[in-house]
Design an enzyme around this catalytic site. Structure first.
Site, PDB file in Angstrom:
ATOM      1  CD  GLN A 173     -13.283  22.837 -88.109  1.00 55.85           C
ATOM      2  OE1 GLN A 173     -13.853  23.057 -89.173  1.00 55.85           O
ATOM      3  NE2 GLN A 173     -12.112  22.269 -88.054  1.00 55.85           N
TER       4      GLN A 173
ATOM      5  CB  SER B 129     -10.793  -1.232 -52.380  1.00 54.23           C
ATOM      6  OG  SER B 129      -9.427  -1.549 -52.268  1.00 54.23           O
TER       7      SER B 129
ATOM      8  CB  SER C 257     -14.674  19.827 -88.246  1.00 57.23           C
ATOM      9  OG  SER C 257     -15.376  20.149 -89.428  1.00 57.23           O
TER      10      SER C 257
ATOM     11  CB  THR D  11     -22.604  27.586 -40.399  1.00 58.96           C
ATOM     12  OG1 THR D  11     -22.331  27.634 -39.011  1.00 58.96           O
ATOM     13  CG2 THR D  11     -24.090  27.846 -40.629  1.00 58.96           C
ATOM     14  CG  HIS D  12     -18.174  28.330 -40.085  1.00 59.30           C
ATOM     15  ND1 HIS D  12     -17.454  29.309 -40.727  1.00 59.30           N
ATOM     16  CD2 HIS D  12     -19.247  28.964 -39.548  1.00 59.30           C
ATOM     17  CE1 HIS D  12     -18.043  30.473 -40.567  1.00 59.30           C
ATOM     18  NE2 HIS D  12     -19.139  30.295 -39.864  1.00 59.30           N
TER      19      HIS D  12
ATOM     20  CD  GLU E  75     -14.618   9.318 -54.354  1.00 55.68           C
ATOM     21  OE1 GLU E  75     -14.405   9.257 -53.151  1.00 55.68           O
ATOM     22  OE2 GLU E  75     -14.147   8.506 -55.170  1.00 55.68           O
TER      23      GLU E  75
ATOM     24  CE  LYS F 163     -12.284   2.645 -48.790  1.00 58.77           C
ATOM     25  NZ  LYS F 163     -11.060   3.072 -49.487  1.00 58.77           N
TER      26      LYS F 163
HETATM   27  N1  ARG Z   1     -16.329  23.014 -90.213  1.00 62.92           N
HETATM   28  C1  ARG Z   1     -16.594  24.421 -90.243  1.00 62.92           C
HETATM   29  C2  ARG Z   1     -16.937  24.892 -88.816  1.00 62.92           C
HETATM   30  O1  ARG Z   1     -17.300  24.114 -88.043  1.00 62.92           O
HETATM   31  C3  ARG Z   1     -17.730  24.715 -91.147  1.00 62.92           C
HETATM   32  C4  ARG Z   1     -17.717  26.088 -91.733  1.00 62.92           C
HETATM   33  C5  ARG Z   1     -16.623  26.254 -92.702  1.00 62.92           C
HETATM   34  N2  ARG Z   1     -16.646  27.544 -93.279  1.00 62.92           N
HETATM   35  C6  ARG Z   1     -15.561  28.042 -93.950  1.00 62.92           C
HETATM   36  N3  ARG Z   1     -15.692  29.246 -94.398  1.00 62.92           N
HETATM   37  N4  ARG Z   1     -14.482  27.349 -94.105  1.00 62.92           N
HETATM   38  O2  ARG Z   1     -16.852  26.057 -88.500  1.00 62.92           O
END
Ligand code: ARG
Length: 438
Positions: free
Chosen positions: A320, A275, A22, A153-154, A288, A281
């Site tokens: 995670q 554009s 992560s 309205t509408h 948007e 334009k």
């Molecule tokens: N990267 C993990 C998360 O965001 C951290 C916690 C990991 N804990 C574990 N028991 N592997 O959740």
């Protein structure tokens, strides 16, 4: 580089390593991770679990890592599982054995729960600050352009309102959004640090100390809940979704009002685009995009709700998945609030076009019926009489006030010369409860 491995015989597959990591997104949490660890080791010293020398070394090492990250000397990448592993491995590289003691009486489960709470609480404050800026702009633009305009309205012209009153509807919406976030911040303000993996620890730690060091109002009541609660992220994303819904409605109105068909406002060049083929334009892309990005924030909310719905207690790796959707919803909402603030602050409101639309929309028909009621007719009958008048006006291409008194008397003897003053658009706004619109 892992924090575990002792019980494994074979090494992890590269495919699994990449899938599991992560770091590419939880590096956002480096600051929270480091200040959380500093509070943790201070507590360990206070509770006589680690000695002063080791704790000083750890704190110095962590501060050095923080400085190096912030001035770009240390880049957060490499084959680490997450930001927690990155910081701990780096610390051990720098200070040696003392670094190996930092994780005493802690798990990555309470560590990540802490980091996310600290981060989301801080960022929620930033959202509130930006909403306050937007509220100021809404009020200013309304006050500076307090002209009459058609209310709908509408999507059909209905009755006269003022541009300020229309803007202040959004003021009320965003004021509620501020209150919702502040309420969420209050509910989430409890520290999970010290819950450890799921069942607390046999060390005599002091959770209240770390909670107060880190600015929380208290500690989580329950260890299992402390490590596996992600309600606060869902609640904040629900608040962000509400903000986006409000921003999207406002965007939609700005887009419609800026068309040649309406021509009530002009969006500034700073917040418009052109554009590549049609030279004439000028497109309302900012509005948007805000309207479009609303879907992304709703999607993030649905994503985490769905992730959480089948997870048994306590921590599971599914969690995670909270990060990317939360960061995405947060960053999208923040940038949309900022862009809306910039765009709204630079619109030009077209008083004459709005007045023209008021005059051609029978926006005083309800007041004309009220006039007959004041003269003694029942409202339902008055409604019928004015309906017939509108029908005639439409075929003659006239407004009610353009009919002569004789024309009007042809529909009801109750009409007198005072009808014209009574249905004058400005006058209708200054009578009765409508005065509050000013
Ligand atoms: N990267 C993990 C998360 O965001 C951290 C916690 C990991 N804990 C574990 N028991 N592997 O959740």
């Amino acid at each position: 580089m892992k924090l575990w491995g002792g019980r494994f015989e074979n090494s992890e597959s590269k495919l699994m390593e990449d899938f599991n990591s992560s770091l590419s997104f939880d590096k956002t949490l480096y600051h929270e991770d480091i200040i959380g660890s500093i509070a943790h080791v201070k507590m360990l010293e206070k509770c006589h679990i680690l000695d002063k020398d080791d704790v000083n070394k750890i704190i110095e090492g962590l501060n050095a890592i923080l400085i190096d990250i912030e001035n770009g000397k240390l880049e957060i990448n490499g084959d680490y599982e997450d930001i927690h592993s990155f910081v701990e491995v780096n610390l051990i590289d720098r200070i040696g054995d003392a670094g190996k003691k930092m994780h005493t009486a802690r798990s990555r489960n309470d560590q990540v729960a802490l980091d996310m709470r600290l981060y989301s609480k801080n960022m929620a404050k930033e959202v509130v600050e930006n909403l306050h800026e937007l509220l100021k702009t809404i009020k200013k633009i309304g006050e500076e352009n307090n002209y009459i305009m058609p209310g709908y309205t509408h999507m059909q012209r209905a009755q006269v309102v003022t541009f300020k009153h229309h803007m202040m509807a959004y003021f009320s919406m965003f004021t509620r959004d501020v209150a919702r976030i502040e309420n969420a911040m209050e509910i989430m303000d409890f520290s999970p640090l010290g819950c450890c993996a799921l069942a607390g620890t046999t060390y005599k730690t002091d959770r209240k100390y770390t909670a107060s060091e880190l600015g929380f109002s208290g500690v989580a009541d329950n260890f299992l809940d402390g490590v596996s609660d992600r309600d606060y992220l869902i609640e904040l994303m629900s608040d962000f979704s509400m903000i986006m819904m409000h921003l999207s409605r406002l965007s939609e109105e700005l887009i419609i009002w800026s068309t040649k068909e309406f021509d009530f406002i002009q969006i500034s060049d700073e917040f418009s685009t052109g554009s590549s083929i049609m030279p004439q334009k000028k497109n309302p892309d900012a509005a948007e995009l805000i309207r479009g990005k609303t879907g992304r924030v709703y999607g993030s909310l649905m994503s985490l709700l769905t992730t959480m719905k089948g997870i048994p207690l306590a921590y599971n790796k599914d969690m995670q998945e909270d990060k990317e959707c939360f960061f995405n919803a947060l960053n999208t909402s923040l940038s949309c609030i900022k862009v809306m603030n910039g765009m709204l602050g630079t619109i030009k409101v077209k008083k004459e076009s709005m007045l023209k639309a008021v005059k051609h929309g029978f926006l005083n028909a309800t007041e004309a019926a009220d006039y007959l009621v004041n003269k003694g007719m029942a409202f339902r009958d008055a409604h019928g009489v004015i309906g017939e008048i509108v029908l005639k006006c439409e075929s003659d291409n006239k407004s009610i006030e353009e009919l002569t008194i004789d024309d009007l008397k042809g529909f009801s003897k109750l009409f007198g010369e005072d009808i014209y003053e009574f249905i004058d658009y400005e006058n209708t706004l200054s009578r009765g409860i409508k005065k509050e619109m000013k």
